[in-house]
Design a protein around this motif. Structure first.
Motif, short mmCIF file in Angstrom:
data_model
loop_
_atom_site.label_atom_id
_atom_site.label_comp_id
_atom_site.label_asym_id
_atom_site.label_seq_id
_atom_site.Cartn_x
_atom_site.Cartn_y
_atom_site.Cartn_z
N ALA A 27 0.85 -1.19 0.00
CA ALA A 27 0.00 0.00 0.00
C ALA A 27 0.88 1.24 0.00
N PHE A 29 -0.22 5.11 -0.51
CA PHE A 29 -1.22 6.11 -0.90
C PHE A 29 -0.62 6.98 -1.99
N GLN A 102 -6.54 -1.38 0.78
CA GLN A 102 -6.16 -1.21 2.19
C GLN A 102 -7.24 -0.41 2.91
N HIS A 172 -5.75 -2.13 7.94
CA HIS A 172 -4.57 -1.45 8.50
C HIS A 172 -4.65 -1.42 10.02
N LYS A 225 -2.09 -5.45 8.25
CA LYS A 225 -0.75 -4.84 8.36
C LYS A 225 -0.58 -4.32 9.78
N GLY A 331 12.35 -2.93 2.48
CA GLY A 331 13.69 -2.94 1.92
C GLY A 331 14.03 -4.17 1.10
N GLY A 352 7.20 -1.86 -1.96
CA GLY A 352 6.70 -0.48 -2.07
C GLY A 352 7.53 0.32 -3.04
N ARG A 353 8.61 0.94 -2.51
CA ARG A 353 9.40 1.86 -3.33
C ARG A 353 10.05 1.19 -4.54
C1 LIG Z 1 4.85 7.07 -1.25
C2 LIG Z 1 4.53 6.09 -0.19
C3 LIG Z 1 3.24 6.04 0.35
C4 LIG Z 1 2.91 5.10 1.33
N1 LIG Z 1 1.61 4.99 1.78
C5 LIG Z 1 1.28 3.97 2.60
C6 LIG Z 1 -0.09 3.72 2.89
O1 LIG Z 1 -1.00 4.38 2.38
N2 LIG Z 1 -0.37 2.70 3.74
C7 LIG Z 1 0.62 1.92 4.29
O2 LIG Z 1 0.31 1.00 5.05
N3 LIG Z 1 1.91 2.12 4.01
C8 LIG Z 1 2.26 3.10 3.16
N4 LIG Z 1 3.57 3.26 2.80
C9 LIG Z 1 4.59 2.36 3.38
C10 LIG Z 1 4.84 1.14 2.48
O3 LIG Z 1 3.69 0.33 2.36
C11 LIG Z 1 5.98 0.27 3.04
O4 LIG Z 1 5.63 -0.14 4.35
C12 LIG Z 1 7.32 1.02 3.07
O5 LIG Z 1 7.50 1.78 1.89
C13 LIG Z 1 8.47 0.03 3.22
O6 LIG Z 1 8.47 -0.89 2.16
P1 LIG Z 1 9.53 -0.74 0.91
O7 LIG Z 1 10.91 -0.78 1.50
O8 LIG Z 1 9.23 -1.93 0.03
O9 LIG Z 1 9.26 0.56 0.25
C14 LIG Z 1 3.91 4.20 1.82
C15 LIG Z 1 5.20 4.25 1.27
C16 LIG Z 1 5.52 5.17 0.28
C17 LIG Z 1 6.90 5.16 -0.30
#
Ligand SMILES: Cc1cc2nc3c(=O)[nH]c(=O)nc-3n(C[C@H](O)[C@H](O)[C@H](O)COP(=O)(O)O)c2cc1C
Length: 400
Positions: A27, A29, A102, A172, A225, A331, A352-353
């Motif tokens: 997720a 947003f 979510q 969530h 989550k 990560g 995510g990223r």
């Molecule tokens: C731009 C952005 C928006 C995010 N929005 C949410 C969200 O709406 N809900 C959520 O649970 N986590 C959100 N996250 C957190 C990600 O779901 C994730 O937990 C976090 O980026 C770590 O994972 P990664 O290392 O794969 O990026 C967001 C992350 C980013 C980068």
């Protein structure tokens, strides 16, 4: 191809839902729903992920009710957006990806100006720094009636989500949002049966899980989550989170996503890497806000160096404790990371990223066994949530 990567790219099931692989979009947003309506840009964002080969994408934020949104431009689940949401889901499903949503509520903090004279509600009355800029510096405490209404609203939202075509719902329970506010002793200072011991603090989150389960039925996939730490003294720690996960498992969740941190108190714990303050300073024109960021940025956005798989050790404790599926998050960027997570016994991986940087990551992993993702964890995508047009990888696209 390594055994772990092979597993990640092989078909799987989540409570009967067939998935073409075990890679799930986390997720994030996207900020692409002005007026609370899914835009063409939002559809394209998720369609592109489907085309890139993801097993299931996650649409965030799906507010349980209008007052459950942090910003006006977040979606909340209601008939008024049925057509747009159904079209988005159908478009993404046509790529072969499944679609999860979510389901969230912000509880005690909000910047949503539609509150108009009312105030956000959480487990206990408290000062809300996030609400300050929108004229809502104080949150109220929920009454028994407020909690009943909240549970009903989650159930109604979940029924709507099933009806509109979502394949799964991710509730969530983390990151400092409403249910996590009940779980954390920092934000839950109630003296009734909803506060005190962990079992009491889990009472409302478990009521929500039960109500959502009843609304969608036994055969509908539900993910949850959680945060393994609030990142603030006196808050949730990994040892507590293992028990939170066990209670959700016993309560009928199909998969746990053990994340960490809080959007409201310590967001950098969730992300690691460059401070979000850098990107926010680039986006913010208001001189007062800029001054505040310069003075407070390092306190609000603490530096935690990025490390590959930074949550693996704590997530493993959750993996070892529960019977349900566990989706690793945090990560995971390169082929070798995926191999390690899968070999460690996780069922799915949320990305995510890495997918914001490369929506073709699943296809590229299949084509190149030593795949490396180029995300630098600058976290400047996060600063674009409130910007017009929403998020994108600033390293890939021209700034505009
Ligand atoms: C731009 C952005 C928006 C995010 N929005 C949410 C969200 O709406 N809900 C959520 O649970 N986590 C959100 N996250 C957190 C990600 O779901 C994730 O937990 C976090 O980026 C770590 O994972 P990664 O290392 O794969 O990026 C967001 C992350 C980013 C980068």
């Amino acid at each position: 191809m390594s055994a772990g990567l092979d597993k990640a790219l092989s078909t799987a099931q989540l409570n009967g839902l067939p998935l073409r692989n075990r890679l799930l979009k986390a997720a994030t947003f996207e900020g692409k729903s002005p007026g609370g309506v899914p835009s063409d840009d939002l559809v394209e964002f998720h369609r592109r992920l489907g085309e890139g080969g993801i097993g299931m994408t996650t649409l965030a934020y799906c507010g349980a009710e209008a007052d459950g949104r942090v910003f006006e431009k977040m979606l909340y689940m209601h008939e008024g957006i049925h057509r747009e949401l159904a079209a988005l889901i159908a478009t993404v499903k046509a790529t072969g990806a499944a679609v999860s949503g979510q389901l969230a509520h912000c509880g005690n903090f909000s910047k949503n100006r539609e509150f108009q004279g009312r105030r956000p509600l959480g487990p206990s009355a408290q000062f809300s720094p996030i609400g300050l800029s929108a004229g809502m510096p104080i949150a109220g405490a929920m009454s028994a009636q407020d909690m009943n209404t909240l549970v009903n609203n989650y159930a109604t939202a979940a029924s709507f989500m099933r009806e509109v075509g979502f394949d799964a719902i991710e509730i969530h329970f983390g990151h400092g949002y409403a249910l996590s506010q009940f779980i954390s002793p920092l934000t839950n200072r109630r003296s009734d049966e909803y506060g005190g011991s962990l079992n009491n603090r889990m009472r409302l989150p478990l009521r929500v899980l039960t109500a959502v389960r009843e609304a969608v039925g036994d055969s509908f996939p539900l993910l949850g989550k959680i945060s393994m730490a609030d990142g603030k003294r006196g808050g949730i720690r990994p040892a507590d989170a293992v028990e939170v996960a066990a209670l959700l498992d016993a309560g009928g969740i199909d998969a746990i996503i053990p994340s960490t941190g809080t959007s409201s108190m310590n967001p950098m714990l969730m992300f690691r890497g460059q401070s979000m303050a850098v990107g926010l300073l680039e986006q913010t024109q208001n001189p007062l806000a800029r001054l505040g960021l310069r003075m407070m940025g390092s306190r609000l956005f603490r530096e935690y160096p990025y490390q590959p798989l930074y949550l693996l050790e704590d997530a493993q404790r959750v993996r070892d404790r529960v019977q349900c599926a566990v989706a690793y998050i945090g990560g995971c960027c390169n082929a070798e990371d995926i191999d390690r997570v899968m070999t460690a016994g996780f069922d799915f991986i949320q990305l995510g990223r890495a997918l914001i940087y490369d929506p073709d990551m699943p296809k590229n992993l299949a084509a190149k066994v030593d795949y490396r993702n180029g995300c630098s964890h600058c976290n400047r995508c996060t600063a674009l949530i409130e910007a017009p047009g929403g998020i994108r990888c600033v390293e890939l696209l021209p700034q505009g």
